[in-house]
Structures are given as C-alpha cells and as structure tokens.
Design a protein around this motif. Structure first.
Motif, PDB file in Angstrom:
ATOM      1  N   VAL A 122       0.844  -1.201   0.000  1.00 17.84           N
ATOM      2  CA  VAL A 122       0.000   0.000   0.000  1.00 17.84           C
ATOM      3  C   VAL A 122       0.880   1.252   0.000  1.00 17.84           C
ATOM      4  N   ASP A 123       0.648   2.113  -0.982  1.00 16.46           N
ATOM      5  CA  ASP A 123       1.288   3.434  -0.988  1.00 16.46           C
ATOM      6  C   ASP A 123       0.429   4.331  -0.098  1.00 16.46           C
ATOM      7  N   ASN A 124       0.978   4.684   1.078  1.00 19.27           N
ATOM      8  CA  ASN A 124       0.225   5.385   2.126  1.00 19.27           C
ATOM      9  C   ASN A 124       0.572   6.876   2.190  1.00 19.27           C
ATOM     10  N   ALA A 177       8.264  10.118   1.417  1.00 17.28           N
ATOM     11  CA  ALA A 177       8.497  10.906   2.638  1.00 17.28           C
ATOM     12  C   ALA A 177       8.682  12.380   2.315  1.00 17.28           C
ATOM     13  N   THR A 178       8.812  12.648   1.012  1.00 18.28           N
ATOM     14  CA  THR A 178       8.869  14.018   0.492  1.00 18.28           C
ATOM     15  C   THR A 178       7.642  14.823   0.930  1.00 18.28           C
ATOM     16  N   LYS A 179       6.546  14.133   1.171  1.00 17.21           N
ATOM     17  CA  LYS A 179       5.262  14.787   1.406  1.00 17.21           C
ATOM     18  C   LYS A 179       5.041  15.002   2.909  1.00 17.21           C
ATOM     19  N   TYR A 180       4.019  14.369   3.504  1.00 22.15           N
ATOM     20  CA  TYR A 180       3.679  14.693   4.889  1.00 22.15           C
ATOM     21  C   TYR A 180       4.764  14.334   5.900  1.00 22.15           C
TER      22      TYR A 180
HETATM   23  C1  LIG Z   1       5.150  11.856  -4.665  1.00 17.52           C
HETATM   24  C2  LIG Z   1       4.571  10.498  -4.660  1.00 17.52           C
HETATM   25  C3  LIG Z   1       5.350   9.369  -4.989  1.00 17.52           C
HETATM   26  C4  LIG Z   1       6.784   9.475  -5.450  1.00 17.52           C
HETATM   27  O1  LIG Z   1       7.615   9.962  -4.438  1.00 17.52           O
HETATM   28  P1  LIG Z   1       8.980  10.789  -4.721  1.00 17.52           P
HETATM   29  O2  LIG Z   1       9.428  11.090  -3.331  1.00 17.52           O
HETATM   30  O3  LIG Z   1       8.629  11.996  -5.510  1.00 17.52           O
HETATM   31  O4  LIG Z   1       9.889   9.876  -5.448  1.00 17.52           O
HETATM   32  C5  LIG Z   1       4.740   8.123  -4.909  1.00 17.52           C
HETATM   33  N1  LIG Z   1       3.454   7.995  -4.559  1.00 17.52           N
HETATM   34  C6  LIG Z   1       2.668   9.048  -4.254  1.00 17.52           C
HETATM   35  C7  LIG Z   1       1.245   8.832  -3.883  1.00 17.52           C
HETATM   36  C8  LIG Z   1       3.201  10.340  -4.290  1.00 17.52           C
HETATM   37  O5  LIG Z   1       2.432  11.387  -4.005  1.00 17.52           O
END
Ligand SMILES: *Cc1c(COP(=O)(O)O)cnc(C)c1O
Length: 403
Positions: free
Chosen positions: A183-185, A207-210
């Motif tokens: 699962v991509d969470n 982990a770039t995100k939240y």
């Molecule tokens: C941004 C993102 C990715 C890829 O991550 P990177 O850190 O940009 O390589 C994968 N899945 C989702 C849902 C994302 O938002």
C-alpha cells in the motif's frame, strides 16, 4: 513508565533514540559519514560475515538513518523499515523484490504517475505484466487474479480523485490466493492510516510529502510486517540497486517528523473549513474528500482512516480554461505539484501530474479538465478562504465580461 504502546504523537518524538548513548545530545546526531572504521581486522571480518552487528558502510546502514527507520517501524506498526533517496526508490525496490520475469501485478486504477511509468518499463523490459482495476468489490479483485499474479499494489486515497480502496477487502482476497499486498500510504501519512493493521505486507511513503512536511527533501520509506524479510531487502535490492537516503536528508526527516501529529491535525481542520466554504460556491461543481459525510465511500473512510487529512480535489466551472483561470487568480496559494507542505499548493492534474496518461484513460480515471487538486497547508484558514474569495470574484468578472 511502560514505554510500550506509546501514542503516535509521542513516537514521532522519542522512538528509536536514547540520548544517553550520544553524550546527552537532545537532537539526533547527524552521522554524515560514508564509512566506519573497524577496531581490528577480525572485527571487520565479523561484521561482514554477520557474526557481529555494527556499522560497515553507509549504504548498508547508518546510525542517523536507523533512528528514522525505527521511528517509522513503530509509527506504521511494522517490524522493520528502510529509508530511500526518493519515494520512487521505495516503490521500485519493493516491486523488484516481489517479482520476477513472467509475474503479474494487480493494481488499483489510479496510481502515482511514475509508478505507472515503472510498471510499463517492467512490462516492456522484464515481462512483468500488470492490470489496473477499480477494486470496488472482492469479486472484482478475485476475477482479475491470474495464475501469474504475485502481488496487489494499491494507493488509497487515490491520487488525485480521492477515491478509496477498501484495504481489508484487498487483504481478504490476497490471503485467499497467497498474494502479497503493498500500500502506498503517502496521502494519509502514518498518523491517519496504518495498512499493516489490516494485514497488508508492506506500506510505503513518499516521505517528500507529509512525513517531512517542509518541502525541502525528496525521500522514501518502506515498512514491512516481517523483520527478516525487511533485512533481506536491505542486504539485497536496496544494497545492490543503491537507492539509499543521505544521512542529512534522514536527519531533516527526523526533524520534520516530530511535528507530524500537530501538522496532520491542522491540515485536517483547515481542509474541513475550506470544504465548508467551497460547498457554498456556485463556480464549484464537485468536491472530493474521503471524510465528507456526502462521500459515498464515507463508511470505508471511517473504517481505515482516522481523519481526512489535507488533500481535497474539486472541479470548477469552465473546463480547462476555468481551472487555469482560477489558479492564476490565486495569490497566497501557490501553483505547484507535490503535497503535504506548510504552504497550500494547487495543481491541475490533467495538464500536470497526470498529463502523460492518454486522454481516454485519464477521463476514465475521473481526471477531467476541470479537476483541481489542493494540498491544504498550515496557514490560517481565513487567509486561504480570502484568497479563494478573491479568485472567484476575478472569475465572475471575466465570465460577466464575456457574456
Ligand atoms: C510523490 C509520490 C510518490 C513518489 O515519491 P517521490 O518522493 O517523488 O519519489 C509516490 N506515490 C505518491 C502517492 C506520491 O504522491
């Protein structure tokens, strides 16, 4: 006190680190080193053979990175974690680990653009095929399984339509067929959703995100339900493909992660206020948010998520032109891809994140020309709403002038 069963709010601050082992340093030290010296030749031999634990070389493990991995393991209720140089390095590592030539991957319809690209590459170069299906019912998933299927890979909420996949339903089918579940969470963060609790085998994050939350790092994390398997991935695919994180980026993630719980609560409350405002706007057509009581999937949302988080998708009147005019009329809110930052970001999936998907397929996924994705930041909600109000006023003027 008993330090088992700590709350997530506490785990993000304390897990995996003991300041007594680091001269009392309150902040986790940054071990910015490529290699580690051995006291004797025998110690080197023993570390390589695995007779003795300990540091060897930072691609195989680093003390700063290890704190991040232990914290993530606890946050996702897993047994082991690996940190990567990007979310895509985590995605590619787990798919390479789980598949071989001839295998088949079953995916949710609506996956991150580069994951889609990677699946195409795996198919073309290595004969690893895939299918994208909606996954509305267990029967539908069951029907799509082939003798070659080895894993089910899903995202939920799906980017950018915010549709949900029922994690429990996917796991139920997977268990009946001996398939692994990934699962991509990224959209929920470990604060709002923990797929391993439903029986998934792996959960991954950009982990770039939240997780970082401050828009200054690209990184990925993979957490697994089996400790030995995670260590074997560390010493095979991760070590040999080499998509590791730098100690400095791990250090920044540790710093960002400390505020995950307060950030997610604020992202959520801001999103709720923005939705309440958008609902009354005549230039807004549809609003997509998992925790909205009007959402037909609200029951699934309540079962697998603790709150709705900061992502909202909505459509505005006027198609692509209307959507672009709206974005250009904003001033505080930035036009940018990515999400989960302190700054509120808006993007147009049809011409940005999902522009590589052929139009027919894109429309079938619900990504119309008038769809906008908003990552609600941490600003004061009233200031965000004031920016929206100003943008809608500009749109009204343009529409009146044209009429
Ligand atoms: C941004 C993102 C990715 C890829 O991550 P990177 O850190 O940009 O390589 C994968 N899945 C989702 C849902 C994302 O938002």
């Amino acid at each position: 006190m008993d330090k088992k069963n700590l709350h997530k709010d506490t785990i993000v601050i304390h897990e995996g680190y003991d300041d007594k082992e680091h001269q009392g340093s309150l902040a986790v030290p940054l071990y910015q080193t490529s290699t580690f010296s051995f006291e004797t030749a025998l110690q080197g031999e023993n570390r390589f053979s695995g007779v003795e634990g300990g540091n060897i070389y930072s691609r195989l493990g680093n003390p700063t990175v290890r704190v991040l991995e232990e914290r993530m393991t606890a946050l996702e209720n897993g047994k082991g974690a690996l940190a990567f140089g990007s979310g895509m390095a985590a995605v590619s590592t787990i798919l390479v680990h789980l598949t071989k030539s001839g295998d088949h991957i079953l995916c949710s319809r609506g996956i991150y653009g580069c994951t889609f690209g990677l699946l195409g590459m795996l198919n073309e170069k290595y004969n690893i095929s895939h299918d994208l299906i909606q996954m509305k019912t267990e029967e539908e998933i069951e029907r799509a399984i082939t003798p070659e299927t080895v894993c089910i890979y899903i995202e939920t909420p799906i980017n950018p339509t915010m549709e949900l996949v029922d994690i429990q339903a996917v796991v139920n089918v997977a268990k009946r067929h001996g398939l692994r579940v990934v699962v991509d969470n990224t959209f929920s963060s470990p604060y709002l959703q923990n797929p391993l609790d439903f029986g998934a085998d792996f959960v991954l994050h950009s982990a770039t995100k939240y997780i970082n939350g401050h828009g200054d790092v690209i990184a990925g994390l993979l957490v697994g339900a089996d400790k030995e398997e995670m260590e074997s991935i560390r010493m095979s695919v991760q070590k040999d493909f080499g998509g590791i994180i730098s100690p400095f980026d791990a250090w920044l993630l540790i710093r960002g992660l400390k505020t995950l719980s307060v950030r997610m609560e604020r992202h959520t409350s801001n999103a709720e206020k923005v939705i309440a405002y958008l609902k009354g706007q005549k230039l807004v057509e549809e609003i997509y948010y998992p925790f909205d009581k009007d959402n037909p999937q609200y029951e699934i949302a309540k079962r697998q998520m603790r709150a709705g988080g900061g992502l909202i998708s909505f459509t505005v009147k006027g198609g692509k032109e209307g959507a672009q005019l709206f974005m250009d009329s904003l001033s505080l809110i930035k036009i940018a891809v990515s999400l989960g930052d302190a700054e509120t970001l808006i993007q147009h999936p049809a011409t940005m994140t999902h522009s590589v998907i052929p139009e027919a397929e894109r429309l079938q996924m619900g990504i119309t020309d008038s769809l906008l994705r908003l990552s609600v930041g941490l600003e004061h909600a009233e200031d965000l709403i004031a920016d929206f109000k100003a943008a809608f006023a500009i749109m009204e003027t343009v529409i009146t002038e044209r009429a």
